[in-house]
Design a protein around this motif. Structure first.
Motif, short mmCIF file in Angstrom:
data_model
loop_
_atom_site.label_atom_id
_atom_site.label_comp_id
_atom_site.label_asym_id
_atom_site.label_seq_id
_atom_site.Cartn_x
_atom_site.Cartn_y
_atom_site.Cartn_z
N THR A 78 16.25 3.11 -2.87
CA THR A 78 16.23 2.36 -1.89
C THR A 78 15.10 1.52 -0.55
O THR A 78 15.24 0.88 0.39
CB THR A 78 16.55 3.24 -0.93
N GLY A 79 13.95 2.18 -1.85
CA GLY A 79 12.45 0.85 -1.13
C GLY A 79 11.67 0.55 -2.06
O GLY A 79 12.13 0.07 -3.24
N SER A 80 10.63 -0.28 -1.32
CA SER A 80 9.57 -1.45 -2.23
C SER A 80 8.11 -0.63 -1.90
O SER A 80 7.90 0.47 -1.17
CB SER A 80 9.42 -2.71 -2.09
N PHE A 81 7.28 -0.78 -3.31
CA PHE A 81 6.00 0.01 -2.69
C PHE A 81 5.37 -1.76 -2.44
O PHE A 81 5.02 -2.36 -2.73
CB PHE A 81 5.50 0.16 -4.33
N LEU A 82 4.57 -1.28 -1.17
CA LEU A 82 3.49 -2.15 -0.52
C LEU A 82 2.19 -2.26 -1.43
O LEU A 82 1.65 -1.61 -0.72
CB LEU A 82 4.14 -2.56 0.56
N GLU A 83 1.78 -3.33 -1.39
CA GLU A 83 0.80 -3.25 -1.02
C GLU A 83 -0.75 -4.01 0.25
O GLU A 83 0.02 -4.41 0.95
CB GLU A 83 0.10 -4.45 -2.16
N VAL A 84 -1.25 -2.77 0.90
CA VAL A 84 -1.97 -2.87 2.28
C VAL A 84 -2.85 -2.96 2.30
O VAL A 84 -3.99 -2.29 1.45
CB VAL A 84 -1.00 -1.63 3.11
N VAL A 85 -3.70 -4.00 3.29
CA VAL A 85 -4.88 -4.22 3.22
C VAL A 85 -4.74 -3.00 4.37
O VAL A 85 -4.47 -3.14 6.00
CB VAL A 85 -4.86 -5.14 3.26
N CYS A 86 -6.27 -2.40 4.36
CA CYS A 86 -7.04 -1.51 5.83
C CYS A 86 -7.25 -2.52 6.99
O CYS A 86 -8.03 -3.83 6.50
CB CYS A 86 -7.82 -1.05 5.32
N PRO A 87 -6.90 -2.59 8.20
CA PRO A 87 -7.41 -3.30 8.69
C PRO A 87 -9.25 -2.63 9.42
O PRO A 87 -9.94 -3.74 9.49
CB PRO A 87 -6.87 -2.52 10.37
N ASP A 88 -9.06 -1.63 8.52
CA ASP A 88 -11.46 -1.34 9.03
C ASP A 88 -11.69 -2.01 7.52
O ASP A 88 -13.30 -2.41 8.17
CB ASP A 88 -10.84 -0.01 9.36
N CYS A 89 -11.09 -1.31 7.09
CA CYS A 89 -12.40 -1.52 5.86
C CYS A 89 -11.92 -2.73 4.24
O CYS A 89 -12.83 -2.82 3.48
CB CYS A 89 -12.92 -0.15 5.11
N GLU A 90 -11.20 -3.14 4.88
CA GLU A 90 -10.34 -4.08 3.90
C GLU A 90 -9.67 -3.55 2.44
O GLU A 90 -9.66 -4.00 1.49
CB GLU A 90 -11.46 -5.71 4.04
N ASN A 91 -9.98 -2.33 2.94
CA ASN A 91 -9.14 -1.46 0.86
C ASN A 91 -7.88 -1.72 0.46
O ASN A 91 -7.09 -1.98 1.88
CB ASN A 91 -10.00 0.10 1.44
#
Length: 57
Positions: free
Chosen positions: A2-15
Motif C-alpha cells: 500500500t505504500g511506495s519507497f521514496l529516494e529522499v535528499v537530506c536538506p542539510d548534507c544532501e545525502n
C-alpha cells in the motif's frame, strides 16, 4: 503493497536515502541525523526533497 519507497535528499548534507512512504517511525538521515520523515498515521511527512520513486522489482 500500500505504500511506495521514496529516494529522499537530506536538506542539510544532501545525502540520498531510501524511505518508506508510509513510515511508522521517525526516519533520520544516516549521515547527519536530520529528520527525513515523521509518521502521521498514514503517509509520512517528508522533510527533504523527493528525488525519485523507487519502482517495485
Amino acid at each position: 503493497m500500500t505504500g511506495s519507497f521514496l529516494e529522499v535528499v537530506c536538506p542539510d548534507c544532501e545525502n540520498e536515502q531510501i524511505v518508506f512512504q508510509n513510515a511508522s517511525t521517525t526516519v533520520n538521515c544516516a549521515v547527519c541525523g536530520t529528520t527525513l520523515a515523521t509518521p502521521t498515521g498514514g503517509k509520512a511527512d517528508i522533510n527533504g526533497e523527493v528525488a525519485d520513486i523507487v519502482e517495485a522489482r
